[in-house]
Structure formats: C-alpha cells, structure tokens
Design a protein around this motif. Structure first.
Motif: not given
Length: 247
Positions: A87-107
C-alpha cells in the motif's frame, strides 16, 4: 393431447414460475452487491496487474517481478517485513554506515527525496545494510539521525548476512559483495529500485522504449551529472514516485 400431458405441462410451468419468484430476485441482488463476478468459480487466477501511469513493470520470463519476501530488524529494533510496505510507494537501496565513498551521497539524495514527499503517509524507503555485523540497530539509529531521516516509513534494516546478500543479488539484482581490496571493505550498486503500492518493481523507459529498471542514486539534482558525465536520475525518480502515488 390427453389430460395427463396437460397436467404435466401445467406442473412444469408452475415450478418455473415458483423458481423465478424465489430465486431470480436473489441472484439479481447478489450481482448488484458484486457477490458474483466474471471471475467467479476460477481459483487459479493470478494477481491482476494494471497501471494508470506510463511506468513499466519489470518483467522476468514474461512475469512482472515483485519484491521478494523479507524480514529484518530496523533502527528501532522492530522486525520489518515486505508486508509492512504493501500500500506504499517506496525506494530500495543497499548501503553500509561506514562506507567512505558512494553511500553518503546516496543517503543525502534519499533524504532530499524524503523531504520532497514530506507528509505522504504512503511513501517510504527501505535501506538494507550489507555490513550487518557492524550495523546494529543502534548504529543504524545514529546514522538515521545524522542524515536527517524523519519519515516513519523509512526503515534502515540489519539481519542475517546471507539473507541480505541473497535479497540484493538475487532478489533485486543489485550487486553487493565483500571486497577486502576496496575502500570500506564492501562493494555495492549505487542504484535505487522503485516499488509500487502492490509490491511490483517499476521504472520509466529509455529513448528506445526499454525499462531503465533502476535509478542512479549517486549524483544529485544540483550536480546534474555523475562522475562519468551521465545525467543524474534523482529528478526522474521523484517524478516517477509522484506518478505511482497517484495510481
């Protein structure tokens, strides 16, 4: 014609008349109340899919692909499953909190998307960590607060590593792997998947009419292009979320 036959015909006519008086109004009433449909009596019907926007269903072997079943623990220590997003529209991602490269930008991009749809109770995000041994609910909670996650339907989830990697690589074909020689120790896709209210993966099409399948999540709207000079897709993602919310 003899009297016996006459009595037979009279009897048959009387039965037909009684049937019409008793049963026909009931049948009409059932039809009026939608108790009888064209699908009545068919138990092998697959879930019907339809669209009111121009976004395509992602199909594998001719069948629209749905989100696989999952059950993980979110930043509040609550078990979240795929059913929580129905019943919801949502976005899915895979990440990790200590990621030094792309995760901060994705978040940051997802937070910007979140803010665009502030107040929409039928919009959410599902973030799965690929480093569950480190990313406990407490760590995920701190990460959510750091980046400004406020949507109650945004769950940052952790759980059994094999299950998460299976969901990423097989369930969504969004690459995730441990990699000792890579900064941060993990590799993963920088793309987002868009899910409609019934759990189907959806996307817009390219200039040739083919589904793009995923949305690039690294470059922001303000950056215009990513590191390879490819146009950002956050603006497209936001436009398509709006379309699905209106379906």
């Amino acid at each position: 014609m003899n009297k016996k036959n006459n009595y037979s015909y009279i009897g048959i006519a009387f039965i037909i008349l009684v049937f019409g008086i008793i049963f026909i109004p009931k049948i009409v009433d059932r039809v009026s109340n939608d108790d009888i449909t064209r699908q009545s009596g068919r138990s092998d019907q697959k879930e019907a899919i339809s669209k009111t926007s121009d976004l395509e269903f992602i199909k594998i072997n001719g069948e629209a692909k749905k989100v696989p079943a999952f059950a993980f623990t979110n930043q509040d220590g609550v078990t979240i499953t795929d059913k929580d997003y129905v019943g919801k529209v949502y976005v899915i991602e895979f990440f990790f909190t200590t990621c030094p490269t792309i995760c901060p930008r994705m978040s940051k991009n997802l937070v910007q998307v979140q803010n665009t749809f502030e107040g929409f109770e039928d919009f959410g995000v599902a973030s799965f960590t690929i480093n569950p041994s480190h990313d406990t609910p407490e760590v995920l909670k701190a990460y959510a607060e750091k980046y400004g996650v406020t949507n109650p339907n945004w769950n940052l989830m952790t759980g059994e590593k094999a299950a998460i990697y299976k969901l990423a690589n097989q369930g969504f074909n969004l690459y995730a792997a441990e990699a000792e020689n890579v900064a941060g120790g993990f590799e993963h896709s920088g793309n987002f998947a868009l899910i409609d209210k019934k759990g189907f993966i959806r996307s817009r099409t390219d200039d040739y009419g083919n589904p793009i399948i995923y949305y690039r999540g690294i470059a922001s709207e303000s950056e215009k292009v990513d590191d390879d000079g490819v146009k950002e897709e956050i603006s497209a993602l936001k436009a398509d979320i709006k379309k699905l919310l209106n379906e």
